[in-house]
Write a protein that holds these residues in place. Sequence first.
Motif, short mmCIF file in Angstrom:
data_model
loop_
_atom_site.label_atom_id
_atom_site.label_comp_id
_atom_site.label_asym_id
_atom_site.label_seq_id
_atom_site.Cartn_x
_atom_site.Cartn_y
_atom_site.Cartn_z
N GLU A 8 21.21 56.34 58.73
CA GLU A 8 21.54 57.67 58.22
C GLU A 8 21.42 57.79 56.70
O GLU A 8 21.57 58.87 56.14
N ASP A 9 21.14 56.68 56.02
CA ASP A 9 20.87 56.73 54.59
C ASP A 9 19.42 57.10 54.30
O ASP A 9 19.05 57.29 53.14
N THR A 10 18.61 57.19 55.32
CA THR A 10 17.21 57.56 55.15
C THR A 10 17.11 58.95 54.53
O THR A 10 17.68 59.91 55.05
N ALA A 11 16.40 59.05 53.41
CA ALA A 11 16.29 60.31 52.68
C ALA A 11 15.38 60.11 51.49
O ALA A 11 15.03 58.98 51.13
N VAL A 12 15.04 61.22 50.86
CA VAL A 12 14.45 61.17 49.53
C VAL A 12 15.60 61.19 48.53
O VAL A 12 16.48 62.06 48.61
N GLN A 69 11.42 57.83 48.12
CA GLN A 69 11.76 57.78 49.54
C GLN A 69 12.44 56.45 49.89
O GLN A 69 11.95 55.37 49.54
N VAL A 70 13.56 56.56 50.59
CA VAL A 70 14.23 55.39 51.16
C VAL A 70 14.25 55.57 52.67
O VAL A 70 14.76 56.58 53.17
N THR A 71 13.67 54.63 53.37
CA THR A 71 13.64 54.67 54.83
C THR A 71 14.32 53.43 55.38
O THR A 71 13.93 52.30 55.03
N VAL A 72 15.33 53.64 56.19
CA VAL A 72 16.08 52.54 56.80
C VAL A 72 15.75 52.51 58.28
O VAL A 72 16.11 53.44 59.01
N SER A 73 15.06 51.48 58.68
CA SER A 73 14.61 51.41 60.07
C SER A 73 14.35 49.96 60.46
O SER A 73 13.93 49.15 59.64
N SER A 74 14.61 49.67 61.72
CA SER A 74 14.31 48.34 62.23
C SER A 74 12.92 48.31 62.86
O SER A 74 12.47 47.27 63.34
N VAL A 89 13.35 49.55 54.47
CA VAL A 89 14.28 48.43 54.55
C VAL A 89 14.98 48.45 55.90
O VAL A 89 15.18 49.53 56.49
N GLN A 90 15.33 47.30 56.39
CA GLN A 90 16.03 47.21 57.67
C GLN A 90 17.50 47.55 57.51
O GLN A 90 18.06 47.41 56.41
#
Length: 115
Positions: free
Chosen positions: A88-92, A110-115, A12-13
């Motif tokens: 910084e919320d990116t994590a398992v 897995q949650v990945t926060v990236s643009s 997710v962005q």
Amino acid sequence: QVQLAESGGGLVQPGGSLTLSCAASGSIFTFYSMGWFRQAPGKQRELVATISSGGTTDYADSVKGRFTISRDNGKSTVYLQVNSLKTEDTAVYYCKAFRSRLEYWGQGTQVTVSS
């Protein structure tokens, strides 16, 4: 014995939202408090939020106002609504059921926060 299965993670962005779910089976769901934890690469697992069997909630300071934990006892499921996501919320993200000395963990999502 409790089996936990998380779902709902993804890419997710920044600023986006997700709803994480954790379905429980194998025991009486209302017997347990439930929690969400997360572990980022190279870091220790940390508490995100908890909810008691009666619905009392608690949150890590880093997620207050952005994340909401809830439970549906009829569906034996606990949710984590995550809004205004940051990199910084990116994590398992892991689900945990606990009561006294008993605790059970899911496999994580897995949650990945990236643009």
